[in-house]
Design a protein around this motif. Structure first.
Motif, mmCIF file in Angstrom:
data_model
loop_
_atom_site.group_PDB
_atom_site.id
_atom_site.type_symbol
_atom_site.label_atom_id
_atom_site.label_comp_id
_atom_site.label_asym_id
_atom_site.label_seq_id
_atom_site.Cartn_x
_atom_site.Cartn_y
_atom_site.Cartn_z
ATOM 1 N N ILE A 225 0.591 -0.862 -0.018
ATOM 2 C CA ILE A 225 0.163 -0.079 -0.105
ATOM 3 C C ILE A 225 0.642 1.412 0.046
ATOM 4 O O ILE A 225 0.310 2.445 -1.050
ATOM 5 C CB ILE A 225 -0.837 0.227 1.793
ATOM 6 C CG1 ILE A 225 -1.804 -0.905 1.236
ATOM 7 C CG2 ILE A 225 -2.093 1.706 1.757
ATOM 8 C CD1 ILE A 225 -3.184 -0.869 -0.028
ATOM 9 N N TYR A 226 2.151 0.976 0.861
ATOM 10 C CA TYR A 226 3.125 2.489 0.883
ATOM 11 C C TYR A 226 3.680 2.564 0.247
ATOM 12 O O TYR A 226 5.261 1.646 0.886
ATOM 13 C CB TYR A 226 3.278 2.437 2.302
ATOM 14 C CG TYR A 226 2.165 3.258 2.676
ATOM 15 C CD1 TYR A 226 1.850 4.565 3.061
ATOM 16 C CD2 TYR A 226 1.628 1.922 3.900
ATOM 17 C CE1 TYR A 226 0.018 4.804 3.918
ATOM 18 C CE2 TYR A 226 -0.401 2.599 4.690
ATOM 19 C CZ TYR A 226 -0.763 3.294 4.356
ATOM 20 O OH TYR A 226 -1.682 3.528 5.532
ATOM 21 N N SER A 320 -3.202 -3.888 6.173
ATOM 22 C CA SER A 320 -3.261 -2.271 5.391
ATOM 23 C C SER A 320 -3.817 -2.667 4.032
ATOM 24 O O SER A 320 -3.501 -3.468 3.441
ATOM 25 C CB SER A 320 -2.177 -1.539 4.886
ATOM 26 O OG SER A 320 -1.826 -1.349 6.211
ATOM 27 N N ILE A 321 -5.393 -1.569 4.040
ATOM 28 C CA ILE A 321 -6.373 -2.448 2.587
ATOM 29 C C ILE A 321 -6.003 -0.469 1.574
ATOM 30 O O ILE A 321 -6.730 -1.498 0.074
ATOM 31 C CB ILE A 321 -7.360 -2.582 2.116
ATOM 32 C CG1 ILE A 321 -8.546 -1.601 3.788
ATOM 33 C CG2 ILE A 321 -7.384 -3.583 3.784
ATOM 34 C CD1 ILE A 321 -9.456 -1.668 4.072
ATOM 35 N N ARG A 322 -5.697 0.499 2.539
ATOM 36 C CA ARG A 322 -5.839 1.592 1.768
ATOM 37 C C ARG A 322 -4.380 2.403 2.256
ATOM 38 O O ARG A 322 -5.107 2.397 3.258
ATOM 39 C CB ARG A 322 -7.270 2.068 0.891
ATOM 40 C CG ARG A 322 -8.053 2.458 2.127
ATOM 41 C CD ARG A 322 -9.351 2.933 1.407
ATOM 42 N NE ARG A 322 -9.601 1.838 0.681
ATOM 43 C CZ ARG A 322 -10.376 1.116 0.649
ATOM 44 N NH1 ARG A 322 -10.880 1.854 1.366
ATOM 45 N NH2 ARG A 322 -11.356 0.530 -0.149
ATOM 46 N N PRO A 323 -4.218 3.706 1.704
ATOM 47 C CA PRO A 323 -3.356 4.392 2.377
ATOM 48 C C PRO A 323 -4.060 5.285 3.237
ATOM 49 O O PRO A 323 -5.227 6.212 3.190
ATOM 50 C CB PRO A 323 -3.266 5.718 1.005
ATOM 51 C CG PRO A 323 -2.822 5.032 0.230
ATOM 52 C CD PRO A 323 -4.582 3.809 0.220
ATOM 53 N N ASN A 430 -15.437 -0.069 2.943
ATOM 54 C CA ASN A 430 -15.169 1.310 1.706
ATOM 55 C C ASN A 430 -14.586 2.032 3.279
ATOM 56 O O ASN A 430 -13.685 3.229 1.806
ATOM 57 C CB ASN A 430 -16.696 1.224 0.842
ATOM 58 C CG ASN A 430 -16.959 0.345 -0.466
ATOM 59 O OD1 ASN A 430 -15.263 -0.229 -0.586
ATOM 60 N ND2 ASN A 430 -18.292 -0.132 -0.489
ATOM 61 N N TYR A 433 -9.357 2.082 6.593
ATOM 62 C CA TYR A 433 -8.461 2.488 6.531
ATOM 63 C C TYR A 433 -6.974 1.049 5.860
ATOM 64 O O TYR A 433 -5.915 0.684 5.133
ATOM 65 C CB TYR A 433 -7.389 3.515 6.762
ATOM 66 C CG TYR A 433 -8.121 5.072 6.387
ATOM 67 C CD1 TYR A 433 -8.478 5.171 4.661
ATOM 68 C CD2 TYR A 433 -8.034 5.098 7.172
ATOM 69 C CE1 TYR A 433 -9.128 6.036 4.880
ATOM 70 C CE2 TYR A 433 -8.811 7.008 7.331
ATOM 71 C CZ TYR A 433 -9.440 7.172 5.760
ATOM 72 O OH TYR A 433 -9.504 8.433 5.861
ATOM 73 N N TYR A 463 -4.611 -8.899 0.122
ATOM 74 C CA TYR A 463 -3.198 -7.880 0.369
ATOM 75 C C TYR A 463 -2.151 -8.458 1.160
ATOM 76 O O TYR A 463 -0.966 -7.879 1.135
ATOM 77 C CB TYR A 463 -4.076 -6.566 2.105
ATOM 78 C CG TYR A 463 -5.596 -6.585 1.168
ATOM 79 C CD1 TYR A 463 -5.400 -5.400 0.441
ATOM 80 C CD2 TYR A 463 -6.449 -6.810 1.716
ATOM 81 C CE1 TYR A 463 -6.459 -4.855 -0.036
ATOM 82 C CE2 TYR A 463 -7.993 -6.105 1.323
ATOM 83 C CZ TYR A 463 -8.072 -5.297 0.365
ATOM 84 O OH TYR A 463 -9.066 -5.357 0.635
#
Length: 487
Positions: A225-226, A320-323, A430, A433, A463
């Motif tokens: 993700i990062y 982690s799934i999104r920033p 949705n 984070y 992920y």
């Protein structure tokens, strides 16, 4: 320095320059750049020096000999002074070292090579400064081209190393570092990586060297993700020697070490706590007598690291799934209660410093969470009027975002077992984070099993696919093969 004798001479063989001088007192060496015209040289003893050198166009043959010299009222000095000429342009040809002489009243005789000035002789009198610029005369010196080529090669080498160094420094501030230096990262120190800024930090305060699949999944998901940020796993069980041995038999250790933006370092608390309020506490506490030392030492270490270097701290059971778009934030576990499993701040933030001071002041190692989520909550209440969350909005207090429980805890801790159940419809998450899988509640009793179709297995596949393939599927296949061999 000048020669010992008062009467001295310096001559150059062949077509070079001959110089005769008496009563020399001071030699000033100037940086080897060639001055074009009217380039001021700095001052000696408060007097301005200016050397006028004729342009190349007025001097056929490429010579640049001094035409006039001003600033005659210069007092002699006994020690050498080193000056840098203020240059207006650089010549393409290589220059010899420029030498400036300041002398007593006497006579200076400068005879230029025939290839430059037709053998004419120029002289000056009185107290003054004189500049000699030696320029190679290629038509008459057969040895000069070889020297020039040698100097050019040296220049090219030096320029190459200089430019490489500049590019390396620039790359440290960008994501290019992780793209172009995948192997040299193993020679970096924790301080060098942390000083890159915006690190994602994980801690392992047990002595184990083999990260379990959930730890590996947490680190891998963050690395994916990062991708432009360093992901750092500090492990207490490592030493400086084992940290450099990346050919490990531990599958997860080798897997994580191979990721370009993942760094694994020993956790040295005596260094981490330096220059923080926690150092005195650490020197006084007796770990063997602490009931919750693994958790307490982790709570202290994460505060010190974020205070010193900034970034985001995450527990090793967070996928982690999104920033995360926030820089200064705390994660709400529920309304009016903060977690310390995920938080982020820039370096030297006052809130983290206040937390470290309160950690020491209110220390009670017998109460689980007193230095963790309860610490964050009581410190947040001192600056914020906490209210219940409505919907999925976040709260903001001063310069700190208090993020909605949906961001990291869409499944609350009483329902932690649902991660290891089969869902008819997989939730989209949705508004999240990252997802905290509550391993403290699980106590490693439930694990991800290949083919089980649980929510946790689907999260692994999505992920942290490398962890799933290497540590779940391949591990089970290896166990099955080993069972058949035994039978």
């Amino acid at each position: 320095m000048c020669p010992d004798s008062e009467n001295w001479s310096w001559k150059r063989r062949g077509e070079g320059c001959s110089l005769v001088e008496q009563h020399c007192h001071l030699m000033v060496r100037v940086h080897p750049y060639k001055v074009c015209s009217d380039a001021p040289i700095h001052s000696v003893q408060g007097r301005e020096l200016r050397a006028h050198v004729s342009p190349a166009a007025e001097n056929p043959g490429g010579s640049h000999w001094p035409q006039t010299v001003s600033g005659a009222e210069i007092q002699p000095a006994a020690e050498p002074v080193f000056l840098r000429a203020s240059v207006s342009c650089l010549q393409k040809s290589l220059c010899m070292l420029q030498t400036v002489w300041v002398s007593s009243p006497g006579r200076w005789t400068l005879r230029e090579p025939a290839c430059h000035r037709g053998g004419k002789q120029t002289s000056w009198k009185y107290r003054f400064i004189r500049t000699i610029i030696q320029h190679p005369c290629r038509r008459h010196d057969t040895k000069r081209p070889g020297k020039v080529r040698m100097l050019k090669k040296i220049q090219i080498c030096l320029c190459f190393f200089f430019v490489s160094g500049i590019l390396y420094e620039i790359s440290l501030l960008s994501s290019c570092f992780f793209s172009y230096v995948p192997m040299s990262k193993h020679f970096l120190t924790p301080e060098q990586v942390l000083n890159l800024g915006k690190s994602i930090i994980f801690l392992e305060t047990t002595e184990r060297l083999e990260p379990p699949p959930l730890v590996s999944c947490s680190v891998e998901s963050a690395a994916r993700i990062y991708q432009d940020r360093p992901i750092i796993l500090f492990m207490k069980g490592l030493t400086n020697d084992t940290a450099l041995d990346l050919n490990s038999s531990y599958a997860a250790f080798s897997l994580l070490s191979s990721m370009k933006n993942v760094f694994i370092f020993p956790l040295q608390m005596e260094i981490v706590f330096q220059e923080t309020p926690l150092l005195q506490w650490y020197n006084q506490v007796v770990p063997e007598q602490e009931k919750n030392w693994v958790h307490v030492s982790s709570d202290a270490s994460r505060l010190a690291l974020i205070w010193k270097y900034g970034g985001i701290y995450m527990d090793t059971d967070v996928i982690s799934i999104r920033p995360i778009p926030e820089e200064s934030f705390l994660a709400a576990q529920k309304s009016r209660f903060s977690s310390n499993g995920i938080f982020g701040f820039p370096a030297h933030h006052k809130f983290i410093w206040d937390c470290m001071e309160n950690f020491v002041l209110k220390y009670n190692g017998n109460i689980w969470g007193n230095q963790g989520p309860f610490l964050m909550t009581r410190m947040l209440k001192t600056i914020c009027n906490l209210t219940d969350f409505k919907g999925t909005e976040d709260h903001r207090c001063q310069n700190i975002s208090f993020l909605n429980p949906q961001r990291f805890y869409p499944i609350p801790y009483p329902a932690w077992g649902r991660y290891y159940q089969v869902w008819d419809k997989i939730p989209s998450f949705n508004h999240s984070y990252a997802l905290h899988l509550w391993n403290f509640m699980n106590h490693n009793r439930k694990a991800v099993v290949a083919g089980s179709n649980t929510l946790a297995e689907k999260l692994y596949k999505a992920y942290c696919p490398t962890t799933y393939e290497d540590l779940i599927q391949n591990a089970e296949l290896g166990d099955f093969t080993h069972s058949e061999d035994v039978a």
